[in-house]
Design a protein around this motif. Structure first.
Motif, PDB file in Angstrom:
ATOM      1  N   SER A   1      47.191  54.567   8.657  1.00  0.00           N
ATOM      2  CA  SER A   1      47.449  55.666   7.731  1.00  0.00           C
ATOM      3  C   SER A   1      46.168  56.042   7.006  1.00  0.00           C
TER       4      SER A   1
ATOM      5  N   PRO B   1      53.364  52.656   6.063  1.00  0.00           N
ATOM      6  CA  PRO B   1      51.993  53.039   5.693  1.00  0.00           C
ATOM      7  C   PRO B   1      51.723  52.765   4.213  1.00  0.00           C
TER       8      PRO B   1
ATOM      9  N   VAL C   1      48.797  48.415   5.252  1.00  0.00           N
ATOM     10  CA  VAL C   1      49.789  48.894   6.209  1.00  0.00           C
ATOM     11  C   VAL C   1      50.499  47.677   6.809  1.00  0.00           C
TER      12      VAL C   1
END
Lengths: 110, 113
Positions: free
Chosen positions: B94, B25, B4
């Motif tokens: 994420s 993400p 990320v």
């Protein structure tokens, strides 16, 4: 009110010993619990997950236990090394929300 | 290894200004999160996002905050009128559909003067 407490803000141990960190919670019914490592100025990094129906999980030198009756998780690092020095966070997961504890700062002394 | 990413790494703004924090993400992940961490304090959940809508949000995530996924890769957090107490590290995270863990970005350090 909901609360997650991790043992003493700072923990110092000698290299080679086992570090034991505690996570206690009240008024949560987590589906599972996670442990993360956080280094200064960085984001948390996932270490281990344990589900509510599991008693113990291991990964290399790490071990996590989960007692839903006591509402407590213990996180052990065996044969600790100076590189293990960091802040360790527990996180309870309910639904799609992650609730973090305040963290325990671990220092492993050579 | 996929990771990320967040931009900017640091942002300084004047009280009352709007800021947008950006996150990319991991590409096949479907759940997205924003957290904040005030200096010396715990990581606090702000909001989770799935299927182009907010799935859960905390009490902190009031009307001055909004999130958006403007395209297939970015996930943004907007703070409409910043306050001094918004100064913190903001983390994006994420998670994949079949995964139970989330992956954090390196954070954006926001300072409101």
């Amino acid at each position: 009110s909901q609360k997650i407490e991790q043992n003493s803000e700072a923990l110092n141990i000698q290299e080679g010993k086992t570090a034991t960190l505690t996570c206690n919670y009240t008024n949560y019914s987590p589906a599972y619990l996670q442990w993360y490592r956080q280094d200064p100025g960085r984001g948390p990094v996932f270490l281990l997950l344990i589900r509510e129906n599991e008693k113990e999980k291991r990964k290399e030198r790490l071990k996590v236990t989960f007692d839903t009756t006591l509402k407590q998780s213990l996180f052990h690092i065996t044969a600790s090394q100076p590189a293990d020095s960091a802040t360790y966070l527990c996180a309870l997961v309910t639904g799609n929300q992650f609730y973090f504890g305040t963290g325990t700062s671990l220092t492993v002394i050579p | 290894e996929p990771e990320v990413t967040q931009t900017p790494s640091h942002q300084v703004t004047q009280m009352g200004q709007e800021v947008i924090l950006r996150c990319v993400p991991i590409s096949n992940h479907l759940y997205f999160y924003w957290y904040r961490q005030i200096l010396g304090q715990k990581v606090e959940f702000l909001v989770s996002f799935y299927n182009n809508e907010i799935s859960e949000k905390s009490e902190i995530f009031d009307d001055q905050f909004s999130v958006e996924r403007p395209d297939g890769s970015n996930f943004t957090l907007k703070i409409r009128s910043t306050k001094l107490e918004d100064s913190a590290m903001y983390f994006c995270a994420s998670r994949g559909l079949a995964e139970e863990t989330q992956y954090f970005g390196p954070g954006t350090r926001l300072l409101v003067l």
